[in-house]
Design a protein around this motif. Structure first.
Motif, PDB file in Angstrom:
ATOM      1  N   ILE A  72       0.822  -1.203   0.000  1.00 32.32           N
ATOM      2  CA  ILE A  72       0.000   0.000   0.000  1.00 32.32           C
ATOM      3  C   ILE A  72       0.859   1.257   0.000  1.00 32.32           C
ATOM      4  CG2 ILE A  72      -1.704   1.309   1.345  1.00 32.32           C
ATOM      5  CD1 ILE A  72      -2.885  -1.381   2.200  1.00 32.32           C
ATOM      6  N   ALA A  73       2.016   1.206   0.665  1.00 34.95           N
ATOM      7  CA  ALA A  73       2.894   2.376   0.703  1.00 34.95           C
ATOM      8  C   ALA A  73       3.388   2.747  -0.684  1.00 34.95           C
ATOM      9  CB  ALA A  73       4.076   2.112   1.635  1.00 34.95           C
ATOM     10  N   SER A  74       3.485   1.774  -1.584  1.00 35.00           N
ATOM     11  CA  SER A  74       3.980   2.034  -2.941  1.00 35.00           C
ATOM     12  C   SER A  74       2.864   2.400  -3.910  1.00 35.00           C
ATOM     13  CB  SER A  74       4.734   0.809  -3.463  1.00 35.00           C
ATOM     14  OG  SER A  74       5.841   0.514  -2.645  1.00 35.00           O
ATOM     15  N   THR A  75       1.743   1.690  -3.824  1.00 39.34           N
ATOM     16  CA  THR A  75       0.665   1.891  -4.793  1.00 39.34           C
ATOM     17  C   THR A  75      -0.417   2.843  -4.309  1.00 39.34           C
ATOM     18  OG1 THR A  75      -0.687   0.052  -3.977  1.00 39.34           O
ATOM     19  CG2 THR A  75       1.013  -0.464  -5.618  1.00 39.34           C
ATOM     20  N   GLY A  76      -0.446   3.098  -3.012  1.00 40.02           N
ATOM     21  CA  GLY A  76      -1.552   3.891  -2.473  1.00 40.02           C
ATOM     22  C   GLY A  76      -2.761   3.048  -2.150  1.00 40.02           C
ATOM     23  N   GLY A  77      -2.691   1.741  -2.470  1.00 39.32           N
ATOM     24  CA  GLY A  77      -3.807   0.852  -2.167  1.00 39.32           C
ATOM     25  C   GLY A  77      -5.042   1.193  -2.974  1.00 39.32           C
ATOM     26  N   MET A  78      -6.195   0.906  -2.397  1.00 42.77           N
ATOM     27  CA  MET A  78      -7.462   1.161  -3.059  1.00 42.77           C
ATOM     28  C   MET A  78      -8.039   2.478  -2.544  1.00 42.77           C
ATOM     29  SD  MET A  78     -10.830  -1.305  -3.299  1.00 42.77           S
ATOM     30  CE  MET A  78      -9.835  -2.656  -3.963  1.00 42.77           C
ATOM     31  N   ASP A  79      -8.347   3.365  -3.447  1.00 41.89           N
ATOM     32  CA  ASP A  79      -8.940   4.645  -3.083  1.00 41.89           C
ATOM     33  C   ASP A  79      -9.898   5.033  -4.199  1.00 41.89           C
ATOM     34  OD1 ASP A  79      -9.608   7.052  -1.981  1.00 41.89           O
ATOM     35  OD2 ASP A  79      -7.713   8.047  -2.428  1.00 41.89           O
ATOM     36  N   VAL A  80     -11.073   4.400  -4.203  1.00 39.86           N
ATOM     37  CA  VAL A  80     -12.041   4.574  -5.278  1.00 39.86           C
ATOM     38  C   VAL A  80     -13.204   5.405  -4.749  1.00 39.86           C
ATOM     39  CG1 VAL A  80     -13.476   3.425  -6.988  1.00 39.86           C
ATOM     40  CG2 VAL A  80     -11.379   2.320  -6.196  1.00 39.86           C
ATOM     41  N   PRO A  81     -13.376   6.633  -5.260  1.00 36.36           N
ATOM     42  CA  PRO A  81     -14.456   7.501  -4.787  1.00 36.36           C
ATOM     43  C   PRO A  81     -15.817   6.988  -5.245  1.00 36.36           C
ATOM     44  CG  PRO A  81     -13.346   8.501  -6.642  1.00 36.36           C
ATOM     45  CD  PRO A  81     -12.563   7.263  -6.305  1.00 36.36           C
ATOM     46  N   PRO A  82     -16.898   7.635  -4.830  1.00 38.37           N
ATOM     47  CA  PRO A  82     -18.236   7.161  -5.211  1.00 38.37           C
ATOM     48  C   PRO A  82     -18.384   7.010  -6.726  1.00 38.37           C
ATOM     49  CG  PRO A  82     -18.422   8.809  -3.486  1.00 38.37           C
ATOM     50  CD  PRO A  82     -16.976   8.781  -3.893  1.00 38.37           C
ATOM     51  N   HIS A  83     -18.928   5.880  -7.121  1.00 39.29           N
ATOM     52  CA  HIS A  83     -19.127   5.550  -8.529  1.00 39.29           C
ATOM     53  C   HIS A  83     -20.380   4.694  -8.641  1.00 39.29           C
ATOM     54  CE1 HIS A  83     -16.678   2.389  -6.687  1.00 39.29           C
ATOM     55  NE2 HIS A  83     -17.301   1.555  -7.515  1.00 39.29           N
ATOM     56  N   PRO A  84     -21.024   4.647  -9.797  1.00 39.31           N
ATOM     57  CA  PRO A  84     -22.333   4.008  -9.914  1.00 39.31           C
ATOM     58  C   PRO A  84     -22.252   2.562 -10.386  1.00 39.31           C
ATOM     59  CG  PRO A  84     -21.877   5.215 -11.911  1.00 39.31           C
ATOM     60  CD  PRO A  84     -20.663   5.388 -11.024  1.00 39.31           C
ATOM     61  N   HIS A  85     -23.303   1.816 -10.076  1.00 37.95           N
ATOM     62  CA  HIS A  85     -23.516   0.489 -10.645  1.00 37.95           C
ATOM     63  C   HIS A  85     -25.009   0.313 -10.887  1.00 37.95           C
ATOM     64  CE1 HIS A  85     -19.489  -1.181 -10.116  1.00 37.95           C
ATOM     65  NE2 HIS A  85     -19.487  -0.779  -8.856  1.00 37.95           N
ATOM     66  N   THR A  86     -25.328  -0.487 -11.875  1.00 38.96           N
ATOM     67  CA  THR A  86     -26.709  -0.908 -12.075  1.00 38.96           C
ATOM     68  C   THR A  86     -26.719  -2.217 -12.850  1.00 38.96           C
ATOM     69  OG1 THR A  86     -28.900  -0.211 -12.838  1.00 38.96           O
ATOM     70  CG2 THR A  86     -27.061   0.363 -14.246  1.00 38.96           C
ATOM     71  N   GLY A  87     -27.731  -3.051 -12.558  1.00 35.49           N
ATOM     72  CA  GLY A  87     -27.903  -4.312 -13.273  1.00 35.49           C
ATOM     73  C   GLY A  87     -26.967  -5.420 -12.862  1.00 35.49           C
ATOM     74  N   LEU A  88     -26.251  -5.253 -11.741  1.00 34.78           N
ATOM     75  CA  LEU A  88     -25.267  -6.256 -11.352  1.00 34.78           C
ATOM     76  C   LEU A  88     -25.147  -6.329  -9.830  1.00 34.78           C
ATOM     77  CD1 LEU A  88     -22.416  -4.635 -10.399  1.00 34.78           C
ATOM     78  CD2 LEU A  88     -22.409  -4.100 -12.817  1.00 34.78           C
ATOM     79  N   ALA A  89     -24.424  -7.337  -9.368  1.00 37.66           N
ATOM     80  CA  ALA A  89     -24.029  -7.450  -7.970  1.00 37.66           C
ATOM     81  C   ALA A  89     -22.519  -7.569  -7.923  1.00 37.66           C
ATOM     82  CB  ALA A  89     -24.677  -8.665  -7.307  1.00 37.66           C
ATOM     83  N   THR A  90     -21.884  -6.888  -6.966  1.00 34.68           N
ATOM     84  CA  THR A  90     -20.429  -6.940  -6.819  1.00 34.68           C
ATOM     85  C   THR A  90     -20.065  -7.848  -5.651  1.00 34.68           C
ATOM     86  OG1 THR A  90     -20.291  -5.039  -5.307  1.00 34.68           O
ATOM     87  CG2 THR A  90     -20.251  -4.572  -7.669  1.00 34.68           C
ATOM     88  N   VAL A  91     -19.031  -8.640  -5.851  1.00 38.57           N
ATOM     89  CA  VAL A  91     -18.531  -9.555  -4.827  1.00 38.57           C
ATOM     90  C   VAL A  91     -17.073  -9.207  -4.544  1.00 38.57           C
ATOM     91  CG1 VAL A  91     -17.968 -11.962  -4.292  1.00 38.57           C
ATOM     92  CG2 VAL A  91     -20.087 -11.415  -5.517  1.00 38.57           C
ATOM     93  N   SER A  92     -16.768  -8.866  -3.305  1.00 35.22           N
ATOM     94  CA  SER A  92     -15.390  -8.590  -2.890  1.00 35.22           C
ATOM     95  C   SER A  92     -14.941  -9.674  -1.922  1.00 35.22           C
ATOM     96  CB  SER A  92     -15.290  -7.214  -2.204  1.00 35.22           C
ATOM     97  OG  SER A  92     -15.564  -6.181  -3.112  1.00 35.22           O
ATOM     98  N   TRP A  93     -13.716 -10.188  -2.153  1.00 34.72           N
ATOM     99  CA  TRP A  93     -13.147 -11.235  -1.306  1.00 34.72           C
ATOM    100  C   TRP A  93     -11.655 -10.945  -1.171  1.00 34.72           C
ATOM    101  CZ3 TRP A  93     -15.052 -14.833   1.838  1.00 34.72           C
ATOM    102  CH2 TRP A  93     -14.212 -15.841   2.291  1.00 34.72           C
ATOM    103  N   LEU A  94     -11.196 -10.795   0.054  1.00 30.61           N
ATOM    104  CA  LEU A  94      -9.805 -10.429   0.315  1.00 30.61           C
ATOM    105  C   LEU A  94      -9.005 -11.611   0.836  1.00 30.61           C
ATOM    106  CD1 LEU A  94     -10.179  -6.962   2.098  1.00 30.61           C
ATOM    107  CD2 LEU A  94      -9.498  -7.400  -0.265  1.00 30.61           C
ATOM    108  N   PHE A  95      -7.730 -11.659   0.410  1.00 32.30           N
ATOM    109  CA  PHE A  95      -6.747 -12.573   0.985  1.00 32.30           C
ATOM    110  C   PHE A  95      -5.925 -11.875   2.064  1.00 32.30           C
ATOM    111  CE2 PHE A  95      -6.889 -14.031  -3.614  1.00 32.30           C
ATOM    112  CZ  PHE A  95      -7.813 -15.036  -3.374  1.00 32.30           C
ATOM    113  N   SER A  96      -5.684 -10.585   1.880  1.00 26.86           N
ATOM    114  CA  SER A  96      -4.997  -9.779   2.900  1.00 26.86           C
ATOM    115  C   SER A  96      -5.418  -8.337   2.729  1.00 26.86           C
ATOM    116  CB  SER A  96      -3.473  -9.912   2.788  1.00 26.86           C
ATOM    117  OG  SER A  96      -2.995  -9.435   1.545  1.00 26.86           O
ATOM    118  N   GLY A  97      -5.270  -7.554   3.812  1.00 28.69           N
ATOM    119  CA  GLY A  97      -5.634  -6.152   3.773  1.00 28.69           C
ATOM    120  C   GLY A  97      -7.015  -5.907   4.346  1.00 28.69           C
ATOM    121  N   GLU A  98      -7.507  -4.698   4.111  1.00 30.04           N
ATOM    122  CA  GLU A  98      -8.784  -4.274   4.666  1.00 30.04           C
ATOM    123  C   GLU A  98      -9.345  -3.168   3.790  1.00 30.04           C
ATOM    124  OE1 GLU A  98      -9.136  -3.792   9.058  1.00 30.04           O
ATOM    125  OE2 GLU A  98      -9.639  -1.709   8.547  1.00 30.04           O
TER     126      GLU A  98
END
Length: 353
Positions: A72-98
């Motif tokens: 995370i110190a190198s890439t900045g990790g995940m920093d995704v601001p509000p964005h839209p979705h429709t017609g789908l379901a999202t599945v998130s599954w982590l091996f490490s991190g938060e």
């Protein structure tokens, strides 16, 4: 995670000519990932194995990004601001991190390794996702499911679930959707599906009972595994058409971690662009316009690209989605990319045996 590409590619997929005939065993197809940068020079990159020209869907699963382990110190990790979705379901599954999730339906959750985050967008939702917590790295998968026609404008919801770890000789598994390994996840879904993390010790063979009417995918995170005898290296995706009720996994001299997922063929054409899943080019145009208007980035109406015969698809009688925004989110909403100067084509994956 959003598909934050500024120029999301149109994926035109051929018919599934790799499906085996009804009197032959299903054929394993191995798909190579492509690297997709998600932003500037310090931003994360992901390994995308679905969709691609060779394959659009596995069951109703229409999108698969595999990322990390990233410092995370190198890439900045995940920093995704509000964005839209429709017609789908999202599945998130982590091996490490938060990751901290916040959406416009009022759900807020911290997702940790071994925990499912399932957001059903229905007719429209927006959310943000940001790295959080003390872990120095981020590593996991983001998967999307196309909602079937009768459910795609249903209610928005969010499910958070920590599945138990099931174990056997030389293996362990967490079933986070559907049924496998003697366990059933209690998370409701609008269509049948399966998703599980599986760990295998070196030199092990495991036969998994699976529904014969499901197509299956095996994403290898680490190590190398033979799927029904076909070697599949790390970061690659194995696809098996429907037709058999058992799937065999065999490891070599290294431990393996993989994600097994599947479902019956969707049987519907979908049009997917950026963060939207619809049924026609016109729907995608309308979804994008509704989001841009909501975030104050409305643009003059543009004509829809025509078919070669000069006609247009009928305008779908779908109410424009009202996405909303997560409450008190610190980031500015993510504007939609510019639409391609061609019609966005539907894609379909035939189930086969």
């Amino acid at each position: 995670m959003s598909n934050v590409e500024t120029r999301p590619a149109e994926v035109v997929c051929a018919a599934d000519d790799g499906a085996a005939s009804s009197d032959a065993a299903p054929t394993i197809r191995v798909l190579t990932p492509r690297e997709v940068p998600l932003g500037g020079p310090r931003a994360m990159s992901v390994r995308r194995t679905l969709p691609q020209r060779a394959l659009s869907l596995i069951g109703a699963w229409c999108f698969l990004d595999h990322y990390g382990p990233d410092e995370i110190a190198s890439t900045g990790g995940m920093d995704v601001p509000p964005h839209p979705h429709t017609g789908l379901a999202t599945v998130s599954w982590l091996f490490s991190g938060e990751i901290t999730h916040a959406d416009s339906a009022g759900h807020r959750a911290v997702v940790r390794p071994g925990q499912l985050s399932l957001m059903t967008a229905g007719s429209g939702i927006s959310h943000s996702e940001r790295s959080s917590g003390p872990s120095p790295e981020l590593h996991g998968v983001q998967m999307w499911v196309a909602l079937p026609e009768q459910h795609r404008f249903g209610p928005r919801r969010f499910d958070h679930y920590t599945p138990p770890v099931r174990t056997g000789p030389g293996w362990s598994a967490q079933v986070f959707l559907g049924t496998a390994f003697g366990d059933t996840a209690p998370v409701p879904t609008v269509s049948p599906m399966l998703a599980a993390e599986v760990r295998l010790e070196p030199g092990r063979a495991l036969t998994v009972d699976v529904p014969a009417d499901f197509e299956h995918g095996v994403l290898v995170d680490s190590g190398e595994v033979a799927v029904d005898g076909q070697p599949v290296p790390a970061d690659h995706l194995a696809y098996r058409p429907a037709g058999e009720d058992r799937l065999q996994l065999v490891t070599g001299d290294r431990p393996v971690r993989l994600v097994l997922f599947g479902g019956p063929p969707l049987g519907e054409q979908i049009v997917m662009w950026w963060n939207f899943v619809g049924r026609s080019h016109e729907e995608i145009v309308a979804f994008r316009a509704a989001w841009q208007e909501q975030i104050g980035r409305a643009e003059p109406a543009a004509g829809s690209p025509e078919h070669p015969d000069g006609t247009h698809d009928r305008a779908d009688t779908v109410a424009p989605p009202s996405f909303g925004l997560p409450e008190d989110d610190p980031g500015a909403p993510l504007p939609a990319p510019v639409l391609p100067n061609v019609r966005i084509r539907p894609r379909e994956q035939r189930g086969g045996r």
